[in-house]
Design a protein around this motif. Structure first.
Motif, mmCIF file in Angstrom:
data_model
loop_
_atom_site.group_PDB
_atom_site.id
_atom_site.type_symbol
_atom_site.label_atom_id
_atom_site.label_comp_id
_atom_site.label_asym_id
_atom_site.label_seq_id
_atom_site.Cartn_x
_atom_site.Cartn_y
_atom_site.Cartn_z
ATOM 1 N N GLY A 19 0.849 -1.191 0.000
ATOM 2 C CA GLY A 19 0.000 0.000 0.000
ATOM 3 C C GLY A 19 0.878 1.231 0.000
ATOM 4 N N MET A 20 0.361 2.344 -0.565
ATOM 5 C CA MET A 20 1.226 3.524 -0.669
ATOM 6 C C MET A 20 0.507 4.807 -0.322
ATOM 7 S SD MET A 20 3.898 4.532 -3.596
ATOM 8 C CE MET A 20 4.704 6.128 -3.690
ATOM 9 N N VAL A 21 1.220 5.648 0.418
ATOM 10 C CA VAL A 21 0.772 7.009 0.664
ATOM 11 C C VAL A 21 1.507 7.889 -0.325
ATOM 12 C CG1 VAL A 21 0.748 8.907 2.302
ATOM 13 C CG2 VAL A 21 0.382 6.562 3.095
ATOM 14 N N PHE A 22 0.793 8.340 -1.360
ATOM 15 C CA PHE A 22 1.474 9.046 -2.442
ATOM 16 C C PHE A 22 1.803 10.471 -2.065
ATOM 17 C CE2 PHE A 22 -0.428 5.566 -4.738
ATOM 18 C CZ PHE A 22 0.519 5.276 -5.695
ATOM 19 N N GLN A 23 2.911 10.963 -2.670
ATOM 20 C CA GLN A 23 3.329 12.336 -2.426
ATOM 21 C C GLN A 23 2.366 13.294 -3.134
ATOM 22 O OE1 GLN A 23 7.199 13.104 -4.000
ATOM 23 N NE2 GLN A 23 7.606 14.756 -2.554
ATOM 24 N N GLU A 24 2.108 13.022 -4.433
ATOM 25 C CA GLU A 24 1.002 13.724 -5.073
ATOM 26 C C GLU A 24 -0.186 12.806 -4.866
ATOM 27 O OE1 GLU A 24 3.241 12.175 -6.870
ATOM 28 O OE2 GLU A 24 4.795 13.697 -7.081
ATOM 29 N N PHE A 25 -1.183 13.342 -4.207
ATOM 30 C CA PHE A 25 -2.205 12.495 -3.626
ATOM 31 C C PHE A 25 -2.925 11.606 -4.627
ATOM 32 C CE2 PHE A 25 -1.651 16.434 -1.337
ATOM 33 C CZ PHE A 25 -1.243 15.943 -0.117
ATOM 34 N N SER A 26 -3.423 10.462 -4.161
ATOM 35 C CA SER A 26 -4.188 9.547 -5.010
ATOM 36 C C SER A 26 -5.656 9.631 -4.626
ATOM 37 C CB SER A 26 -3.682 8.121 -4.808
ATOM 38 O OG SER A 26 -4.048 7.667 -3.526
ATOM 39 N N LEU A 27 -6.117 10.860 -4.385
ATOM 40 C CA LEU A 27 -7.492 11.043 -3.904
ATOM 41 C C LEU A 27 -8.365 11.695 -4.961
ATOM 42 C CD1 LEU A 27 -6.503 12.385 -0.393
ATOM 43 C CD2 LEU A 27 -7.203 10.058 -0.976
ATOM 44 N N ILE A 28 -9.689 11.470 -4.831
ATOM 45 C CA ILE A 28 -10.650 12.014 -5.795
ATOM 46 C C ILE A 28 -11.346 13.217 -5.171
ATOM 47 C CG2 ILE A 28 -12.576 11.465 -7.307
ATOM 48 C CD1 ILE A 28 -10.183 9.612 -7.711
ATOM 49 N N PRO A 29 -11.103 14.415 -5.698
ATOM 50 C CA PRO A 29 -11.672 15.617 -5.074
ATOM 51 C C PRO A 29 -13.189 15.600 -4.986
ATOM 52 C CG PRO A 29 -10.372 16.182 -7.038
ATOM 53 C CD PRO A 29 -10.307 14.713 -6.885
ATOM 54 N N THR A 30 -13.833 14.942 -5.958
ATOM 55 C CA THR A 30 -15.300 15.008 -6.006
ATOM 56 C C THR A 30 -15.969 13.918 -5.178
ATOM 57 O OG1 THR A 30 -15.193 13.725 -8.041
ATOM 58 C CG2 THR A 30 -15.371 16.110 -8.274
ATOM 59 N N ALA A 61 -14.990 8.266 -9.720
ATOM 60 C CA ALA A 61 -13.560 8.392 -9.398
ATOM 61 C C ALA A 61 -12.767 8.630 -10.680
ATOM 62 C CB ALA A 61 -13.078 7.135 -8.705
ATOM 63 N N THR A 62 -13.089 7.877 -11.727
ATOM 64 C CA THR A 62 -12.378 8.019 -13.003
ATOM 65 C C THR A 62 -12.495 9.441 -13.532
ATOM 66 O OG1 THR A 62 -12.841 5.712 -13.515
ATOM 67 C CG2 THR A 62 -12.236 7.139 -15.358
ATOM 68 N N GLY A 63 -13.685 10.007 -13.428
ATOM 69 C CA GLY A 63 -13.870 11.364 -13.918
ATOM 70 C C GLY A 63 -13.285 12.408 -12.983
ATOM 71 N N GLY A 64 -13.271 12.109 -11.698
ATOM 72 C CA GLY A 64 -12.799 13.082 -10.714
ATOM 73 C C GLY A 64 -11.305 13.307 -10.801
ATOM 74 N N ASN A 65 -10.563 12.224 -11.009
ATOM 75 C CA ASN A 65 -9.117 12.318 -11.193
ATOM 76 C C ASN A 65 -8.614 10.964 -11.680
ATOM 77 O OD1 ASN A 65 -6.352 12.305 -11.038
ATOM 78 N ND2 ASN A 65 -6.269 13.418 -9.109
ATOM 79 N N THR A 66 -8.500 10.845 -13.012
ATOM 80 C CA THR A 66 -8.192 9.549 -13.607
ATOM 81 C C THR A 66 -6.929 8.942 -13.017
ATOM 82 O OG1 THR A 66 -9.164 10.371 -15.652
ATOM 83 C CG2 THR A 66 -7.889 8.340 -15.798
ATOM 84 N N GLN A 67 -5.895 9.773 -12.888
ATOM 85 C CA GLN A 67 -4.631 9.211 -12.424
ATOM 86 C C GLN A 67 -4.761 8.686 -10.995
ATOM 87 O OE1 GLN A 67 -1.322 11.735 -11.746
ATOM 88 N NE2 GLN A 67 0.141 10.336 -12.705
ATOM 89 N N ALA A 68 -5.376 9.484 -10.137
ATOM 90 C CA ALA A 68 -5.554 9.043 -8.758
ATOM 91 C C ALA A 68 -6.355 7.747 -8.713
ATOM 92 C CB ALA A 68 -6.250 10.126 -7.956
ATOM 93 N N ALA A 69 -7.404 7.689 -9.521
ATOM 94 C CA ALA A 69 -8.232 6.477 -9.553
ATOM 95 C C ALA A 69 -7.375 5.286 -9.952
ATOM 96 C CB ALA A 69 -9.385 6.665 -10.528
#
Ligand SMILES: Nc1ncnc2c1ncn2[C@@H]1O[C@H](COP(=O)(O)OP(=O)(O)OP(=O)(O)O)[C@@H](O)[C@H]1O
Ligand SMILES: Nc1ncnc2c1ncn2[C@@H]1O[C@H](COP(=O)(O)OP(=O)(O)OP(=O)(O)O)[C@@H](O)[C@H]1O
Ligand SMILES: O[C@@H]1[C@H](O)[C@H](O)CO[C@H]1O
Ligand SMILES: [Mg+2]
Ligand SMILES: [Mg+2]
Lengths: 362, 502, 324, 324
Positions: B86-97, C202-210
């Protein structure tokens, strides 16, 4: 439970209609763009000598349509192509402007690069397209038009000839047939083509003038449609007509595609008793006629023959034939449940497809 | 190589190049089960890249990776997750919406009847994880409404929820304040106890000594050092990181002589947003003013308001004795202000634009040749700045998104110092910046103040604040609660207590 | 696109915008409805029959809007739906006339599957802009429909088909209405209560993060475009049933109305959000306005003016809310 | 066929060095041009006259594409351009017939200014989605144009107007061509060599960051939409000159072609990039294909099919390069 024209009880009206139609037979009400009086289809025939001469010429022709979205246009192109083939003329291009004049201007310019000897076309807009047609004329290309001609063009000088349906007559015919079906009385609505388009305006006039002869019939509302989804627009318009006027007895549609929308709306509102008249013998309206449902009658053009006539006139001009009629008009053909199958054969030169004949209600 | 105890991760001779620019060269890295292994190195050294290879985000060019003794291919993130990483990314892997809890359980949602997501349960679990971390967050809030710090905490919570056997933390505390950091460390202890192995990337020496058992240092994409922390001094580590002996940290020195009496900025009874109220203070030419406070205390809102991003609804602001109502950042800039924003990716950079374009965006007026912009001037100006701030970039026309985290931060700093402001505001400027550069930046801050400019510095790293500030305001719940002269602050602990409000 | 921020103001702006984006459409719907009810009461606007008409006329748009909501939630777009509807209508009509009902339906669905799969495949795996792919497809598909029919309508005789697909009623309700209700209900549940829906947003919100999180974003994009194709095909068959024939023109230009409905409903073109119910009301709103303006007896040009004005005003008001 | 393929190979190498999105359009253009030149040589495709036709027929689209490039670079969209062109054409024709040339031109421009200002104002300061605002405007504006003309054309007699606006030639060149060249040249310079252009792309690339950097993003958005309105009005007058009349239909549906041209040209719908020259070639590419397919003597339906296929293939190929 559709009720066709025949089920009308009022013999007075049907007599009046039959008389009117009889008088109309072979008649053409429209006059040419410059007031020419119309010549008939028969004046376009070519002698065997002429045909051989044309074949020898190895001519090229282009077809520039205004709109290619319905049976009418298809039949026109069919008629043209079949006759051109017979005359050994190659069709080098077919274009569709979808009722957009600026598109049509581009199409003409483009087609000219093919150096055709002849262009058969129907101007979407007499004013806007005039310059482009003039360009063709000046390039020495012979022009034959359908239905109407560019502004300021003179038959025999700027163009060879214009072949038209008797559009006014079509309007007249459909009015008579609707009146007959309504037994000469009732409220009706109109769905017309809300555009500055010669052909559809002519019909509209023809219809209104004629329906006025039947005092028992009242036009309660008219709705214009702009397209390009003519069926959809007509459907919405009709829905409104029926909602607002529950006692509406009949509707006139400016051609078959809108009429299809009108039928759909009538069915949805459970008004299969409504009586619809229109123009052009399209497949779907033909089926309705065959079923004797909703459509009570229409004025048919003969698009195939018009195509043939245009081809012949154009060809004749290419071999320098003189005295070519500058305005040829084909009479309106009244179509009802009774004659729909024969009418089909007459209009398209083939038997009605099974989809129509098989469901024909005797 | 070491055989027992069994290795959680073993990466051997890893090489990686991006469009033929080598980034990793025969790097070796091993992680024992239940070990916390620190990974250090300058910005751009290759730490994140190495970890992204382990996470299956990038494909290595050569080398071998074993997880718990098994050779793994790690062709994509799925493979890595399957292998329990598992990874805590430096540039976040989160979905703003999506909301906090939706992010935490993305792809791992608990299902209820008819295979539909059991929202209630997921929310409850998410709340538990945060309680476990000792952080108060509304888990139903949309991510895009939350500040950086909370993104970071959510990122951590998400990694925990995956209950991975190997946990990679890439600068997890970059913008966390002390008490969140402490909570995180306690958590790490508990995870260790559960036999979870952790790779911990950080630029903060104190943290490394506090949590890690061993450390590996990368320099220019090569192994520079691997050792038990018990066996190395900070000086040795720093030497390995920067490749030379480094003069010690900047320490506080009395600059009062250099600070002029007249206020260049005077804020009176300022109120803004929901929480900022009745803020009053003076800022003098040549002065460095530190802002301390917990997350959410209002520091960012304060500087944002002064920069014309948030509208003040009360109070007055004077610059050089003139009353001003700052309409927007453009106006603020024209008044000689500059703000290095807290969130570099969202507020500092146009990520897909080139390093060059980002560096020169606020400077375009000065880069004209006649009516039009001069490409030549732009290129040269950018080259200078890249040199000045030792930004590590293969080609200045490369999208800034492809720079390392720290180097991105340097671009933001460079862009603003380039405008030569008379009042410079910096919100967590050294977050994610390596030790060497951090010292350079702080030294630069001091130089700037020295030639008569005024500086406002926000930092959650109290030692940093204490080393350069001449005066420190403590904010709490949107108000100034203390106003210390640096000289009156005896120790970090003293300031820490003031911040916590104890 | 957007990433974290720490200003209260911005947060609040977002909250507010989110709110109105969510609700304006319902407000607008109610307001306009009441207005028309008052002004057009005597024109039979409120008659059950007319209300059913509105439902009927917006059903196909609503159904396509449900699928489009998923597409737009992934920050993609599908411009080919109108043409797909047209092609599906003629193909199923042709198949039906030769091989009967089942063959007809299957053939119609096949059209949607094929086009949707091509769109989806190109966008998902070749990573090309969906706007261009589906724009090209729009032309290609309608061209095929004209080609195989010589631009002529293909009549449909099969009573069962007409009954099921848009022509008839289920009990007291028009079948079109039933179709719409089912699609919206299923769509809303899938979007909000399933892994798939979550991953779509999630895909639409930020593809790379997803992707980092283990969402197979490519597959998600493939599925939503496939779905959109199939749904468009069904819509096409509903047109066919309603107009008792297949024709290349059925559905022409629907893409714009559908996208408008979706955005009016509160889904952002930039992805990450997906308000299925909102899309339904977006569609109803448009249908409501069209119906009312025609009833009001305006001519085509006036209808266009007022319709445009209403949309603009609705949108503008919605934002006033935000800033107040 | 060896020439084009070898040519292609060379061009593709060239593409690899740069960003595919920026260059595929040139490749596509060259390839298709050579193909047509070979296949349609004897149909007069390469005749000067026909090449001038292509230029003439794509001029208005190219001009509007220049402005649209700026709009899309800010991550906004303008769907109202086609209608604005139509209204401008009728308004200037009407004004001209009563008050003469100058009044006509001024009136036409005024239409663009007013509509552009409304679009821009709503999007920039009320922060409402440009898609909806300009969609509403699309209907409203064309409705007005129909209304004031009763859907009839308004003839234009003024020879000077016709000469200057699209009807005549400047020396050997069609005036339309000159207009297009000027707009593209100016557009390209402004986009790449001025502060405004840089701020436009920054706004689209990351509005928040641009705002934090002192860019007045609201004003930028206002200006690009204003610009797009004015340019659309000019395009409308070019139609009017060419067709010697104003009519509500001029420009109908152009928005799609224009947006397609811009995206084909390498500008992303999500903003931040703006390839003006690319947009020109996008427009030329579309015009080229239309022209060639008609010359090839294909049926209407076949033209649509092939046109669609060409776009899809071009786009698909472009991506191959990206991933290789
Ligand atoms: N996708 C990419 N394309 C091109 N170059 C890249 C890419 N990702 C990283 N790089 C380069 O690889 C080098 C190492 O980057 P990396 O992110 O691993 O550094 P880091 O050690 O994590 O630095 P930091 O401490 O700043 O996070 C940097 O020079 C960076 O520019
Ligand atoms: N725990 C929390 N839950 C939700 N929102 C929070 C929380 N903490 C802070 N926020 C919001 O995030 C913003 C933080 O405020 P601000 O960033 O100005 O404070 P700060 O002192 O700069 O904190 P930070 O150090 O995180 O920047 C405010 O808008 C606040 O409403
Ligand atoms: O007469 C034809 C047909 O009625 C057609 O449907 C519309 O175009 C007209 O020219
Ligand atoms: Mg890193
Ligand atoms: Mg802050």
């Amino acid at each position: 439970s559709g009720t066709g024209a025949t089920s009308s009880d009022n013999t007075g009206v049907s007599a009046q209609v039959d008389a009117a139609l009889a008088a109309l037979k072979g008649q053409v009400l429209s006059v040419g763009p410059n007031g020419e009086k119309p010549s008939g289809f028969d004046t376009t025939t070519l002698t065997d000598a002429e045909v051989t001469k044309i074949k020898a010429g190895k001519f090229k022709a282009a077809i520039v349509m205004h709109y290619a979205g319905n049976d009418w246009s298809t039949a026109q192109v069919e008629g043209l192509k079949s006759e051109f083939t017979r005359l050994g003329i190659e069709v080098v291009a077919v274009t569709d402007a979808n009722f957009k004049p600026e598109q049509q201007v581009s199409d003409i310019e483009t087609v000219l690069a093919l150096k055709p000897d002849l262009i058969v076309s129907i101007p979407t807009d007499p004013v806007a397209t005039a310059k482009a047609y003039a360009q063709a004329r000046d390039a020495g290309v012979k022009l034959v038009f359908m239905d109407n001609v560019p502004a300021g063009f003179v038959g025999g000088k700027d163009y060879v000839s214009v072949v038209s349906a008797d559009n006014k007559g079509n309007g007249v015919v459909s009015a008579h047939l609707l009146a007959k079906a309504l037994g000469g009385k009732g409220k009706i609505g109109l769905v017309f083509h809300d555009a500055d388009f010669f052909v559809t305006k002519q019909r509209y006039e023809g219809f209104k003038e004629t329906i006025a002869l039947y005092p028992g019939i009242e036009i309660v509302e008219e709705k214009g449609i702009g397209g390009p989804d003519f069926a959809g627009d007509a459907q919405a318009a009709t829905t409104a007509l029926l909602t607002k006027n529950p006692d509406l007895a009949g509707i006139w549609g400016v051609w078959d595609v809108p009429a299809e929308g009108i039928m759909a709306a009538a069915r949805e509102s459970g008004r299969t008793d409504i009586k619809i008249a229109t123009e052009d013998l399209g497949t779907n309206v033909a089926i309705a006629l065959a079923k004797n449902e909703l459509i009570v009658g229409l004025g048919a053009q003969s698009p195939f023959d018009q195509g043939v006539a245009e081809a012949r006139l154009g060809a004749a001009s290419l071999i320098g034939k003189t005295g070519i009629p500058t305005f040829v008009a084909l009479g309106a053909l009244p179509v009802t449940h009774e004659n729909v199958l024969d009418a089909w054969k007459q209009v398209y030169h083939i038997d009605a497809p099974a989809s129509i004949s098989s469901i024909y209600k005797k | 190589m070491s055989t027992s105890p069994v290795l959680a991760v073993e990466m051997t001779d890893i090489t990686k190049a991006f469009n033929s620019v080598p980034v990793l060269r025969e790097v070796n890295f091993e992680l024992m089960v239940g070990e916390v292994h620190a990974l250090a190195g300058e910005n751009g050294a290759g730490k994140s890249t190495l970890m992204k290879i382990l996470q299956g985000v990038y494909q290595r060019d050569s080398g071998e990776v074993k997880v718990l003794g098994e050779v793994v291919s790690l062709t994509d993130t799925f493979a890595a997750r399957a292998a329990g990483i598992g990874m805590v990314f430096q540039e976040f892997s989160l979905i703003p919406t999506l909301t906090v809890w939706q992010n935490i359980f993305l792809t791992a949602e608990p299902l209820g009847k008819f295979g539909l997501i059991n929202d209630g349960l997921a929310r409850k679990k998410a709340q538990e994880i945060f309680d476990d971390m000792g952080v108060a967050v509304d888990v139903t809030a949309l991510l895009e409404h939350l500040p950086t710090a909370l993104w970071q905490l959510t990122e951590i919570a998400k990694a925990l929820a995956q209950n991975a056997r190997v946990l990679i933390m890439d600068e997890p505390t970059a913008s966390l304040a002390k008490h969140e950091t402490n909570a995180l460390f306690e958590l790490i202890e508990r995870l260790k106890a559960r036999g979870i192995s952790i790779i911990y990337i950080s630029h903060r020496m104190d943290e490394v000594y506090r949590v890690a058992d061993r450390i590996t240092v990368l320099r220019d994409g090569q192994n520079a050092l691997t050792a038990k922390l018990a066996d190395v001094t900070p000086a040795q580590i720093v030497a390995a990181i920067v490749g030379r002996e480094m003069s010690g940290n900047l320490t506080y020195e009395d600059r009062s002589a250099r600070i002029s009496k007249d206020a260049v900025l005077r804020v009176t009874g300022l109120g803004s947003g929901r929480r900022l109220s009745n803020i009053s203070f003076d800022l003098h030419r040549g002065e460095i003013l530190g802002l301390a406070g917990l997350m959410g205390s209002g520091r960012t809102e304060l500087v944002n308001t002064l920069f014309g991003i948030d509208r003040a609804h009360a109070g007055s602001v004077e610059i050089d004795g003139k009353n001003v109502s700052i309409r927007n950042p453009g106006h603020a800039i024209s008044l000689g202000l500059a703000l290095i924003p807290e969130d570099r990716r969202a507020q500092g950079l146009v990520l897909e634009h080139s390093v060059q374009e980002n560096l020169t965006l606020p400077l375009l007026d000065g880069l004209k040749g006649g009516l039009l912009l001069s490409t030549q001037k732009i290129v040269e100006r950018a080259r200078e700045m890249i040199a000045t701030f030792s930004i590590k970039v293969a080609d200045q026309r490369m999208p800034v998104a492809k720079l390392s985290g720290g180097n991105q931060q340097k671009v933001v700093i460079g862009k603003w110092l380039g405008t030569d402001p008379s009042i410079l505001m910096m919100d967590e400027p050294t977050a994610g910046v390596d030790i060497g550069t951090k010292q350079e930046i702080l030294a630069m801050v001091r130089e700037i103040a020295d030639d008569g400019k005024a500086v406002i510095l926000i930092s959650s790293e109290l030692p940093e604040l204490l080393s350069v500030s001449d005066r420190i305001l403590v904010l709490r719940d949107g108000e100034v609660v203390r106003n210390f002269l640096r000289a009156d602050i005896p120790s970090e602990e003293f300031l820490q207590l003031a911040v916590q409000g104890a | 696109m957007s990433t974290p921020s720490t200003q209260m103001m911005r947060s609040l702006k977002f909250v507010k915008r989110f709110d109105w984006r969510q609700n304006i459409i319902y407000v607008g719907f109610v307001v306009v409805f009441i207005l028309f009810a008052i002004l057009l009461g005597d024109s039979g606007f409120t008659s059950t029959n007319n209300l059913l008409n509105i439902a009927r006329q917006t059903a196909t748009i609503s159904i396509m809007a449900v699928a489009m909501t998923f597409v737009i939630a992934t920050a993609e777009i599908d411009l080919s739906i109108g043409s797909v509807a047209g092609l599906a209508s003629v193909v199923s009509a042709m198949a039906m006339s030769s091989f009967g009902l089942v063959a007809g339906v299957v053939a119609g669905l096949a059209v949607g599957l094929v086009v949707g799969a091509i769109n989806g495949g190109l966008v998902a795996w070749l990573k090309v802009p969906s706007f261009l792919v589906t724009l090209g497809m729009l032309g290609l598909v309608v061209g095929v429909a004209r080609w195989i029919t010589a631009s002529a309508p293909v009549p449909i005789a099969d009573a069962t088909f007409i009954q099921i697909f848009g022509g008839g009623d289920f009990g007291p309700l028009p079948s079109l209405l039933v179709w719409a209700v089912v699609f919206v209900a299923v769509g809303a549940v899938v979007m909000n209560k399933t892994k798939f829906g979550r991953q779509v947003r999630a895909t639409g919100g930020n593809t790379q993060a997803a992707m980092f999180t283990g969402v197979n974003t490519a597959r998600i994009k493939f599925y939503v475009l496939l779905l959109s194709g199939v749904v468009a095909a069904i819509a096409g068959m509903l047109y066919a049933g309603r107009l008792q024939s297949g024709r290349f023109q059925w559905g022409t230009g629907d893409e714009l109305s559908v996208i408008a409905a979706v955005i009016l409903g509160g889904t952002s073109l930039f992805g990450g959000r997906g308000a299925v119910i909102g899309s339904l009301f977006g569609a109803l709103f448009i249908g409501l306005v069209n119906n009312g303006l025609i009833l009001a007896g305006l001519d085509v040009s006036q209808q266009q003016v007022v319709r445009g004005a209403i949309i603009i005003v609705a949108v503008a008001l919605s934002s006033k809310k935000k800033t107040s």
